[in-house]
Design a protein around this motif. Structure first.
Motif, PDB file in Angstrom:
ATOM      1  N   MET A 166       1.072  -1.146   0.432  1.00  0.00           N
ATOM      2  CA  MET A 166       0.049  -0.428  -0.057  1.00  0.00           C
ATOM      3  C   MET A 166       0.830   1.794   0.053  1.00  0.00           C
ATOM      4  N   LEU A 167       2.233   1.285   0.650  1.00  0.00           N
ATOM      5  CA  LEU A 167       2.216   2.634   0.457  1.00  0.00           C
ATOM      6  C   LEU A 167       3.009   2.512  -0.396  1.00  0.00           C
ATOM      7  N   GLN A 168       3.975   1.823  -1.380  1.00  0.00           N
ATOM      8  CA  GLN A 168       4.945   1.562  -2.205  1.00  0.00           C
ATOM      9  C   GLN A 168       3.099   2.125  -3.141  1.00  0.00           C
ATOM     10  N   ARG A 169       2.486   1.701  -3.404  1.00  0.00           N
ATOM     11  CA  ARG A 169       0.829   2.359  -4.344  1.00  0.00           C
ATOM     12  C   ARG A 169       0.548   3.565  -4.034  1.00  0.00           C
ATOM     13  N   HIS A 170       0.688   4.406  -2.712  1.00  0.00           N
ATOM     14  CA  HIS A 170       0.175   5.439  -2.479  1.00  0.00           C
ATOM     15  C   HIS A 170       1.291   6.481  -2.404  1.00  0.00           C
ATOM     16  N   GLN A 171       2.780   5.983  -2.753  1.00  0.00           N
ATOM     17  CA  GLN A 171       4.684   6.563  -2.400  1.00  0.00           C
ATOM     18  C   GLN A 171       3.470   7.707  -4.006  1.00  0.00           C
ATOM     19  N   THR A 172       3.796   7.246  -5.707  1.00  0.00           N
ATOM     20  CA  THR A 172       3.577   7.666  -6.855  1.00  0.00           C
ATOM     21  C   THR A 172       2.231   9.432  -6.576  1.00  0.00           C
ATOM     22  N   ALA A 173       1.859   9.445  -5.398  1.00  0.00           N
ATOM     23  CA  ALA A 173       0.405  10.625  -5.625  1.00  0.00           C
ATOM     24  C   ALA A 173       1.282  11.655  -4.890  1.00  0.00           C
ATOM     25  N   LEU A 174       3.024  11.057  -4.168  1.00  0.00           N
ATOM     26  CA  LEU A 174       2.930  12.535  -3.227  1.00  0.00           C
ATOM     27  C   LEU A 174       4.108  12.701  -4.320  1.00  0.00           C
ATOM     28  N   SER A 175       4.296  14.200  -3.321  1.00  0.00           N
ATOM     29  CA  SER A 175       5.340  14.490  -3.714  1.00  0.00           C
ATOM     30  C   SER A 175       7.071  14.537  -2.877  1.00  0.00           C
ATOM     31  N   ARG A 176       6.433  14.186  -1.982  1.00  0.00           N
ATOM     32  CA  ARG A 176       7.572  13.534  -0.685  1.00  0.00           C
ATOM     33  C   ARG A 176       7.604  12.296  -1.006  1.00  0.00           C
ATOM     34  N   GLU A 177       8.971  11.732  -0.261  1.00  0.00           N
ATOM     35  CA  GLU A 177       8.831  10.032   0.688  1.00  0.00           C
ATOM     36  C   GLU A 177       8.132  10.003   1.789  1.00  0.00           C
ATOM     37  N   PHE A 178       7.636   8.785   2.092  1.00  0.00           N
ATOM     38  CA  PHE A 178       7.078   8.325   3.050  1.00  0.00           C
ATOM     39  C   PHE A 178       8.691   7.702   4.045  1.00  0.00           C
ATOM     40  N   SER A 179       8.518   7.797   5.022  1.00  0.00           N
ATOM     41  CA  SER A 179       9.642   7.122   5.785  1.00  0.00           C
ATOM     42  C   SER A 179       9.508   6.637   7.009  1.00  0.00           C
ATOM     43  N   PRO A 180       8.580   4.715   6.794  1.00  0.00           N
ATOM     44  CA  PRO A 180       7.752   3.982   7.422  1.00  0.00           C
ATOM     45  C   PRO A 180       8.635   2.798   8.544  1.00  0.00           C
ATOM     46  N   ILE A 181       8.190   3.352   9.643  1.00  0.00           N
ATOM     47  CA  ILE A 181       8.703   2.175  10.386  1.00  0.00           C
ATOM     48  C   ILE A 181       7.134   1.228  10.162  1.00  0.00           C
ATOM     49  N   VAL A 182       7.542   0.208  10.436  1.00  0.00           N
ATOM     50  CA  VAL A 182       6.425  -1.185  10.318  1.00  0.00           C
ATOM     51  C   VAL A 182       6.521  -2.431  10.877  1.00  0.00           C
ATOM     52  N   HIS A 183       5.921  -2.072  12.107  1.00  0.00           N
ATOM     53  CA  HIS A 183       6.265  -3.224  13.370  1.00  0.00           C
ATOM     54  C   HIS A 183       5.020  -3.872  13.347  1.00  0.00           C
ATOM     55  N   THR A 184       4.934  -5.493  13.590  1.00  0.00           N
ATOM     56  CA  THR A 184       3.916  -5.912  14.771  1.00  0.00           C
ATOM     57  C   THR A 184       4.070  -5.097  15.879  1.00  0.00           C
ATOM     58  N   PRO A 185       2.962  -6.000  16.543  1.00  0.00           N
ATOM     59  CA  PRO A 185       3.169  -5.625  17.650  1.00  0.00           C
ATOM     60  C   PRO A 185       3.647  -5.449  18.825  1.00  0.00           C
ATOM     61  N   ASP A 186       4.828  -6.927  18.853  1.00  0.00           N
ATOM     62  CA  ASP A 186       5.672  -7.450  19.402  1.00  0.00           C
ATOM     63  C   ASP A 186       6.712  -6.858  18.894  1.00  0.00           C
ATOM     64  N   GLU A 187       7.083  -6.305  17.882  1.00  0.00           N
ATOM     65  CA  GLU A 187       8.387  -5.021  17.978  1.00  0.00           C
ATOM     66  C   GLU A 187       7.923  -4.045  18.574  1.00  0.00           C
ATOM     67  N   THR A 188       6.135  -3.737  18.373  1.00  0.00           N
ATOM     68  CA  THR A 188       6.562  -2.462  18.948  1.00  0.00           C
ATOM     69  C   THR A 188       6.644  -2.386  20.266  1.00  0.00           C
ATOM     70  N   TYR A 189       6.722  -3.553  21.384  1.00  0.00           N
ATOM     71  CA  TYR A 189       7.065  -3.752  22.961  1.00  0.00           C
ATOM     72  C   TYR A 189       7.893  -3.500  22.697  1.00  0.00           C
ATOM     73  N   ARG A 190       9.003  -4.392  21.627  1.00  0.00           N
ATOM     74  CA  ARG A 190      10.429  -4.551  22.256  1.00  0.00           C
ATOM     75  C   ARG A 190      11.154  -2.894  21.641  1.00  0.00           C
ATOM     76  N   LEU A 191      10.261  -2.585  21.141  1.00  0.00           N
ATOM     77  CA  LEU A 191      10.656  -1.036  20.394  1.00  0.00           C
ATOM     78  C   LEU A 191      10.396  -0.251  21.973  1.00  0.00           C
ATOM     79  N   LYS A 192       9.075  -0.151  22.556  1.00  0.00           N
ATOM     80  CA  LYS A 192       8.798   0.249  23.714  1.00  0.00           C
ATOM     81  C   LYS A 192       9.989   0.529  25.772  1.00  0.00           C
ATOM     82  N   THR A 193      10.058  -1.537  24.832  1.00  0.00           N
ATOM     83  CA  THR A 193      11.474  -1.207  26.448  1.00  0.00           C
ATOM     84  C   THR A 193      13.098  -1.040  25.576  1.00  0.00           C
TER      85      THR A 193
END
Length: 210
Positions: A166-193
């Motif tokens: 989805m990010l790749q598909r929508h990128q073409t409609a924007l003049s600026r680049e996405f800089s996404p972090i895509v995490h699972t809930p478990d990865e979110t917990y590890r980032l938090k801690t």
């Protein structure tokens, strides 16, 4: 005021006309917009996007006219309105007038955020079915972004591949680049801690979904 009086007022004042001042005692919750008709024209909003994202630079009226592909007289008129509202500043150098975004304006910064949110709406709608959380953070969430700024998104999902597509598909409609972090809930917990300061910076962003 009854409903028939409201309807009469709507017929007298179509959207493209300037309404007469509302009589005292008959104010509506949208009447404050009467003072911002010029600001909400597309030509004015385009100028705010350009000046807001190039806020370190000063622009001559003719240069802005070329950039936004609008008539010089219209650009000049809109700039005077924006200056009167405290959204841009003017500096006269000889016979030339230069304009610059006034980043001290809270309204300007919030409008810059609003522009980014409007750009992201199609993506956010598509992401809602496959994500548990989407957060806009960084300079775009603070209204401090430039035309070179990435759009920082933190996306929590159990369907990483679908989100990346989805990010790749929508990128073409924007003049600026996405800089996404895509995490699972478990990865979110590890980032938090594991990286609490960075996680806190994300939490200070704008929750777009979830």
């Amino acid at each position: 005021m009854n409903i028939n009086q409201h309807n009469d007022r709507d017929r007298r004042h179509p959207d493209e006309e300037t309404p007469e001042p509302t009589p005292p005692g008959n104010l509506h919750p949208w009447d404050f917009l009467d003072a911002y008709g010029s600001l909400l024209r597309k030509s004015s909003l385009i100028l705010l996007i350009v000046l807001g994202r190039e806020y370190t630079r000063k622009f001559h009226v003719r240069e802005l006219s070329r950039m936004v592909e609008r008539d010089v007289s219209l650009v000049s008129k809109n700039l005077k309105v924006l200056e009167a509202m405290g959204l841009v500043t003017r500096e006269d150098v000889g016979n030339l007038a230069f304009y610059q975004a006034k980043m001290e304006s809270v309204l300007l910064r919030q409008m810059k955020v609003w522009f980014t949110l409007l750009e992201l709406q199609p993506l956010i709608r598509d992401l809602q079915g496959v994500t548990t959380s989407v957060v806009l953070y960084g300079s775009c969430a603070r209204g401090e972004d430039t035309s070179a700024s990435d759009i920082d998104l933190y996306i929590e999902t159990t369907a990483k591949e679908a989100v990346r597509e989805m990010l790749q598909r929508h990128q073409t409609a924007l003049s600026r680049e996405f800089s996404p972090i895509v995490h699972t809930p478990d990865e979110t917990y590890r980032l938090k801690t594991g990286d609490a300061p960075f996680f806190d910076s994300i939490r200070q962003g704008i929750v777009l979904s979830g």
